[in-house]
Design an enzyme around this catalytic site. Structure first.
Site, PDB file in Angstrom:
ATOM      1  N   ARG A 121       0.829  -1.213   0.000  1.00  0.00           N
ATOM      2  CA  ARG A 121       0.000   0.000   0.000  1.00  0.00           C
ATOM      3  C   ARG A 121       0.867   1.268   0.000  1.00  0.00           C
ATOM      4  O   ARG A 121       0.352   2.381   0.108  1.00  0.00           O
ATOM      5  CB  ARG A 121      -0.935  -0.022   1.215  1.00  0.00           C
ATOM      6  CG  ARG A 121      -2.170   0.866   1.061  1.00  0.00           C
ATOM      7  CD  ARG A 121      -3.238   0.546   2.099  1.00  0.00           C
ATOM      8  NE  ARG A 121      -2.740   0.575   3.452  1.00  0.00           N
ATOM      9  CZ  ARG A 121      -2.640   1.675   4.212  1.00  0.00           C
ATOM     10  NH1 ARG A 121      -3.013   2.832   3.737  1.00  0.00           N
ATOM     11  NH2 ARG A 121      -2.177   1.590   5.439  1.00  0.00           N
ATOM     12  N   LYS A 122       2.171   1.106  -0.152  1.00  0.00           N
ATOM     13  CA  LYS A 122       3.075   2.256  -0.224  1.00  0.00           C
ATOM     14  C   LYS A 122       3.061   2.803  -1.645  1.00  0.00           C
ATOM     15  O   LYS A 122       3.963   2.554  -2.449  1.00  0.00           O
ATOM     16  CB  LYS A 122       4.481   1.858   0.213  1.00  0.00           C
ATOM     17  CG  LYS A 122       4.554   1.459   1.683  1.00  0.00           C
ATOM     18  CD  LYS A 122       5.962   1.047   2.085  1.00  0.00           C
ATOM     19  CE  LYS A 122       6.023   0.633   3.546  1.00  0.00           C
ATOM     20  NZ  LYS A 122       7.375   0.202   3.966  1.00  0.00           N
ATOM     21  N   THR A 123       2.003   3.538  -1.942  1.00  0.00           N
ATOM     22  CA  THR A 123       1.789   4.073  -3.274  1.00  0.00           C
ATOM     23  C   THR A 123       1.729   5.598  -3.228  1.00  0.00           C
ATOM     24  O   THR A 123       1.736   6.204  -2.152  1.00  0.00           O
ATOM     25  CB  THR A 123       0.471   3.528  -3.857  1.00  0.00           C
ATOM     26  OG1 THR A 123      -0.598   3.799  -2.936  1.00  0.00           O
ATOM     27  CG2 THR A 123       0.548   2.022  -4.079  1.00  0.00           C
TER      28      THR A 123
END
Length: 281
Positions: A121-123
């Protein structure tokens, strides 16, 4: 989404566009570094907002070598230049993610591992849809899309709740039967507690490649139906050591945070001019 991107880049008036006018032209989309082509729907959506037509020479997901023409874009020259940078930004980033993902997928295929390589989810805020899409083009899994897709209990959740058992219990109440629960664990004891409490997925966080096999075996021996995810500090140069029996998912933030972009340019056709824009010597 495309409309908002264009608005961000041109909040009121395109001064350069005033210079070139309304004449219809065709621009060539050139790939200038090797990579997997990804992001065509977003590229098209941007130019559709500007009443331009895109004609592609290659399919989504193809690996391309430079320098060659990937597509032609036709429309009013002012509109072509208005969409140029926004469209190239999307395409270069999506293709960079897909290229790294494809590289990792090939490693998985080479070693014969049957699990899932996934992003995280590191976007980029506002750009997640493009990044998750690019992962799929590159043949890896997207992982959860957002906080509403799955319940993941990390260290802060555990510390605030008081224990892994309590956190999982509360998560099961709020999520019901339809949402999986994953717990981030830093030891085998934590993982066994999470599995006993009813966690569906155990994330073994920052386990070294030496510690991972024994941990995965112990957990699977007691809870064979629990999925095990390895995550933290894994790169394309070390991932093969994590693709082992007992591990079901290997996730890497580098897929959306540390990739190299693929270089593209958009050049309006002009007789007698080489659109490749080769270095001046």
């Amino acid at each position: 989404m495309a409309r908002e991107w264009l608005k961000e880049d041109t909040p009121n008036f395109d001064y350069g566009g005033f210079v070139v006018g309304e004449k219809e032209e065709t621009a060539l989309l050139l790939i200038k570094s090797p990579g997997v082509l990804a992001g065509k729907p977003f590229f098209e959506a941007i130019f559709k907002e500007l009443d331009c037509v895109v004609s592609w020479e290659y399919d989504e997901g193809e690996f391309l070598e430079p320098i060659q023409c990937v597509a032609k874009v036709t429309g009013k020259v002012r509109q072509l230049l208005l969409g140029e940078r926004v469209a190239l930004n999307c395409l270069s980033r999506a293709s960079g993610i897909a290229s790294l993902a494809r590289q990792l997928a090939k490693i998985k295929e080479r070693v014969g591992w049957k699990g899932e390589i996934a992003g995280t989810r590191k976007t980029t805020p506002g750009f997640r849809l493009v990044e998750k899409y690019a992962l799929m083009v590159g043949s890896v899994s997207t992982h959860r899309h957002d906080l509403s897709s799955m319940i993941m209990l990390k260290d802060n959740h555990i510390w605030t709740s008081g224990s892994i058992t309590q956190a999982v219990k509360d998560a099961k109440i709020v999520g019901g039967f339809s949402l999986k629960v994953e717990v981030e664990c830093r030891s085998v004891d934590e993982a066994l507690e999470a599995a006993e409490a009813g966690s569906d997925i155990i994330m073994l966080d920052n386990f070294s490649s030496e510690a991972l096999p024994d941990a995965a075996t112990k957990i699977k021996t007691s809870y064979p139906n629990v999925l095990i995810e390895a995550s933290g500090g894994i790169t394309e140069s070390t991932i093969d050591k994590y693709l082992i029996p007992g591990v079901d998912v290997v996730s890497l933030s580098r897929l959306t945070q540390g990739y190299d972009v693929v270089d593209f340019s958009l050049k309006i056709q002009k007789a007698g001019v080489d659109p490749r824009n080769l270095p001046v010597k």
